[in-house]
Enzyme design. Structure first.
Site, short mmCIF file in Angstrom:
data_model
loop_
_atom_site.label_atom_id
_atom_site.label_comp_id
_atom_site.label_asym_id
_atom_site.label_seq_id
_atom_site.Cartn_x
_atom_site.Cartn_y
_atom_site.Cartn_z
N ASP A 1 0.88 -1.17 0.00
CA ASP A 1 0.00 0.00 0.00
C ASP A 1 0.92 1.23 0.00
O ASP A 1 1.61 1.50 0.99
CB ASP A 1 -0.89 -0.02 1.25
CG ASP A 1 -1.87 1.16 1.23
OD1 ASP A 1 -1.56 2.19 0.56
OD2 ASP A 1 -2.93 1.07 1.88
N ASN A 7 2.87 4.93 -11.47
CA ASN A 7 1.56 5.01 -12.13
C ASN A 7 0.40 4.94 -11.14
O ASN A 7 -0.68 5.49 -11.41
CB ASN A 7 1.46 3.86 -13.15
CG ASN A 7 0.04 3.60 -13.60
OD1 ASN A 7 -0.52 4.40 -14.36
ND2 ASN A 7 -0.56 2.53 -13.12
N TYR A 9 -7.55 15.76 -6.04
CA TYR A 9 -7.01 15.14 -7.27
C TYR A 9 -6.21 16.14 -8.10
O TYR A 9 -5.03 15.90 -8.40
CB TYR A 9 -8.14 14.52 -8.09
CG TYR A 9 -7.63 13.65 -9.22
CD1 TYR A 9 -6.99 12.43 -8.95
CD2 TYR A 9 -7.76 14.02 -10.55
CE1 TYR A 9 -6.50 11.63 -9.99
CE2 TYR A 9 -7.29 13.22 -11.59
CZ TYR A 9 -6.66 12.03 -11.30
OH TYR A 9 -6.17 11.24 -12.32
N LYS A 53 -2.02 16.24 -8.67
CA LYS A 53 -1.39 16.01 -9.97
C LYS A 53 -0.57 17.24 -10.40
O LYS A 53 0.49 17.09 -11.03
CB LYS A 53 -2.44 15.65 -11.01
CG LYS A 53 -3.15 14.31 -10.73
CD LYS A 53 -2.19 13.13 -10.76
CE LYS A 53 -2.92 11.79 -10.72
NZ LYS A 53 -2.03 10.62 -10.78
P1 NAI Z 1 -6.96 2.26 -12.04
O1 NAI Z 1 -7.84 2.61 -10.88
O2 NAI Z 1 -7.53 1.44 -13.13
O3 NAI Z 1 -5.65 1.57 -11.51
C1 NAI Z 1 -4.94 2.09 -10.40
C2 NAI Z 1 -4.12 0.98 -9.79
O4 NAI Z 1 -3.44 1.52 -8.65
C3 NAI Z 1 -4.97 -0.18 -9.30
O5 NAI Z 1 -4.39 -1.41 -9.67
C4 NAI Z 1 -4.97 -0.01 -7.79
O6 NAI Z 1 -5.08 -1.23 -7.09
C5 NAI Z 1 -3.62 0.63 -7.57
N1 NAI Z 1 -3.61 1.35 -6.29
C6 NAI Z 1 -4.58 2.19 -5.85
N2 NAI Z 1 -4.26 2.62 -4.62
C7 NAI Z 1 -3.06 2.06 -4.30
C8 NAI Z 1 -2.22 2.11 -3.15
N3 NAI Z 1 -2.56 2.83 -2.08
N4 NAI Z 1 -1.06 1.42 -3.17
C9 NAI Z 1 -0.73 0.67 -4.24
N5 NAI Z 1 -1.50 0.56 -5.34
C10 NAI Z 1 -2.64 1.27 -5.37
O7 NAI Z 1 -6.39 3.65 -12.59
P2 NAI Z 1 -5.94 4.09 -14.07
O8 NAI Z 1 -7.08 4.71 -14.74
O9 NAI Z 1 -5.23 2.99 -14.73
O10 NAI Z 1 -4.94 5.26 -13.70
C11 NAI Z 1 -3.55 5.06 -13.56
C12 NAI Z 1 -2.90 6.40 -13.35
O11 NAI Z 1 -3.25 7.27 -14.43
C13 NAI Z 1 -3.36 7.11 -12.07
O12 NAI Z 1 -2.25 7.79 -11.51
C14 NAI Z 1 -4.39 8.11 -12.58
O13 NAI Z 1 -4.53 9.22 -11.74
C15 NAI Z 1 -3.79 8.48 -13.93
N6 NAI Z 1 -4.75 9.00 -14.88
C16 NAI Z 1 -5.79 8.22 -15.36
C17 NAI Z 1 -6.67 8.73 -16.27
C18 NAI Z 1 -7.80 7.94 -16.83
O14 NAI Z 1 -8.57 8.48 -17.63
N7 NAI Z 1 -7.94 6.68 -16.51
C19 NAI Z 1 -6.56 10.12 -16.75
C20 NAI Z 1 -5.44 10.83 -16.22
C21 NAI Z 1 -4.58 10.27 -15.32
#
Ligand code: NAI
Length: 427
Positions: A83, A106, A171, A175
């Site tokens: 975590d 990421n 958020y 960022k």
């Molecule tokens: P997602 O929610 O699909 O995946 C995030 C991952 O991070 C998950 O596997 C989750 O278990 C893990 N995670 C969450 N909290 C955690 C913690 N405390 N410790 C360890 N792991 C943790 O998110 P997504 O959409 O793939 O986003 C990835 C990155 O891209 C993030 O930083 C998000 O802010 C950024 N992002 C996403 C966008 C989108 O449209 N999906 C747009 C802009 C940025």
């Protein structure tokens, strides 16, 4: 083979990136707090490495966009459950960590409470900041003894760090902080290669959740995006794999906005969903170089490069160097001329211009330089509905650097199909 640590690997962009890195032949150290999903991914990657990689490796040789890794190469990926809001668990990651060539930060979370900032619970506010803003520098501190020379650090921020989004708690601030932290780190640690990715809307679980809860309207998100669609996770995976590679060194200290042009769009008209489907990211490059620049391998006017030439169904891309030959004060006109030369066709394709770096002391021509850059953004907004992209890369015109070639290929190619309207600064 390089070793890349990737956080938030278990879903969305992270999961797509893990697959991309594995297919490129890298060893992944996958970090996530979701133990079950992480183990599942690790098992799939291992099964793929022992069974199904032959097809991928052959395809990569044809396209030339993936390395010639032996088809039977067996790569021992690792998984670490942690975590990342907990500094103790971050520090524990250093135990038994192999040498790392790159770290991709990421993992991130959005705020689901729908509460105004001043009504947020302190715990939720802090938890989001701990993950999105504080975990990347804590991880770097914990792992810096494990980094190879010139290791790459890639942070995943968001377009929300450039434009404020209300009712998402910390958020946007988190960022924005991560973007600034990346740039400061690049200045403080020139021995590292540091960059930050700002994705636009990506069709991942995070976004699906926002859509399901009614907090994101996909039609309205598309309406603000010149390319007229959300990104596919694999498009962000391609960008992250590139930023984590040695070829991204010229971008150190830079921000890469892979957002379909949404960050440069300021109009009030709504874009319709794009009827032109994107092509697969590994579509070979059908490249034309227009103009002369000794840094490029083949610079005869309108000459296509080697293997790429014969691929009629490749991704059409033009790299135009002619603005470099324009005099100070003539950059806007030269940019327009290049756009007129190449901007007429329809369907997926790209134009990448090389621009001379801005001479900060030359105040008389600063307006022309800025106008040329805004023209690139304007053209991206006009061309997006035709799936045509335009970007620029700033170079030192007097010192052509062949090290820029991987970056130019990436920007021009199908892997960067969601990148448009950007002028990238190189060092
Ligand atoms: P997602 O929610 O699909 O995946 C995030 C991952 O991070 C998950 O596997 C989750 O278990 C893990 N995670 C969450 N909290 C955690 C913690 N405390 N410790 C360890 N792991 C943790 O998110 P997504 O959409 O793939 O986003 C990835 C990155 O891209 C993030 O930083 C998000 O802010 C950024 N992002 C996403 C966008 C989108 O449209 N999906 C747009 C802009 C940025």
């Amino acid at each position: 083979m390089e070793t890349v640590l990737l956080t938030g690997a278990a879903s969305g962009i992270g999961r797509a990136t893990a697959w991309r890195l594995a297919r490129l032949g890298h060893r992944c150290v996958l970090v996530d707090r979701n133990a079950e999903a992480l183990e599942g991914l690790l098992a799939e990657l291992r099964a793929q490495a022992t069974g199904g990689d032959v097809l991928d490796a052959r395809a990569s040789r044809v396209s030339g966009s993936l390395p010639d890794a032996p088809a039977t190469a067996k790569v021992e990926h690792l998984a670490r459950v942690a975590d990342l809001t907990d500094p103790g668990q971050i520090n524990a990651l250093a135990d038994d960590m192999p040498p790392l060539d790159a770290i991709i930060n990421n993992a991130g979370m959005t705020d689901a409470s729908n509460l105004p900032v001043v009504e947020q619970a302190e715990r939720d506010w802090q938890r989001l900041l701990d993950l999105n803003l504080h975990a990347p520098p804590r991880l770097l501190r914990a792992l810096q003894g494990r980094l190879t020379p010139h290791a790459r650090i890639v942070n995943v921020a968001s377009g929300a760090g450039l434009h404020a989004i209300p009712l998402r708690g910390a958020y946007s601030p988190s960022k924005a902080g991560l973007i600034a932290l990346t740039q400061a780190l690049a200045r403080a640690r020139p021995d590292l290669r540091v960059s930050v990715l700002c994705p636009g809307f990506v069709q991942t679980e995070l976004v699906d959740g926002l859509i399901a809860s009614g907090r994101l309207d996909p039609t309205r998100a598309v309406a603000k995006t010149p390319l007229g669609r959300l990104a596919r996770p694999e498009e962000l995976a391609c960008a992250l794999a590139f930023l984590a590679s040695p070829g991204a060194a010229p971008l150190s200290g830079s921000r890469l906005s892979v957002d379909g042009g949404s960050s440069v769009f300021g109009g009030s008209q709504a874009y319709a969903p794009n009827a032109i489907a994107p092509v697969p990211c590994d579509t070979p490059l059908a490249l034309t170089v227009h103009g002369h620049w000794p840094g490029l391998p083949d610079t005869d006017t309108a000459t296509e490069t080697e293997t790429e030439t014969k691929m009629r169904d490749g991704y059409p891309a033009v790299i135009d160097t002619t603005v470099l030959d324009s005099r100070p004060g003539g950059r806007l006109a030269a940019t327009l001329a290049a756009a007129r030369r190449h901007g007429m066709s329809d369907g997926p394709g790209s134009l990448t211009l090389l621009l001379p770096r801005i001479d900060q002391a030359d105040w008389e021509h600063a307006g022309d330089d800025a106008a040329a850059r805004m023209l690139i953004a304007t053209l991206a907004c006009e061309w997006g509905p035709r799936a045509r992209r335009i970007n620029a890369v700033e170079v030192a015109s007097s010192h052509p650097d062949p090290a820029l070639w991987p970056l130019l290929r990436f920007v021009a190619g199908a892997q960067a199909q969601y990148l448009t309207g950007q002028t990238l600064c190189t060092r």
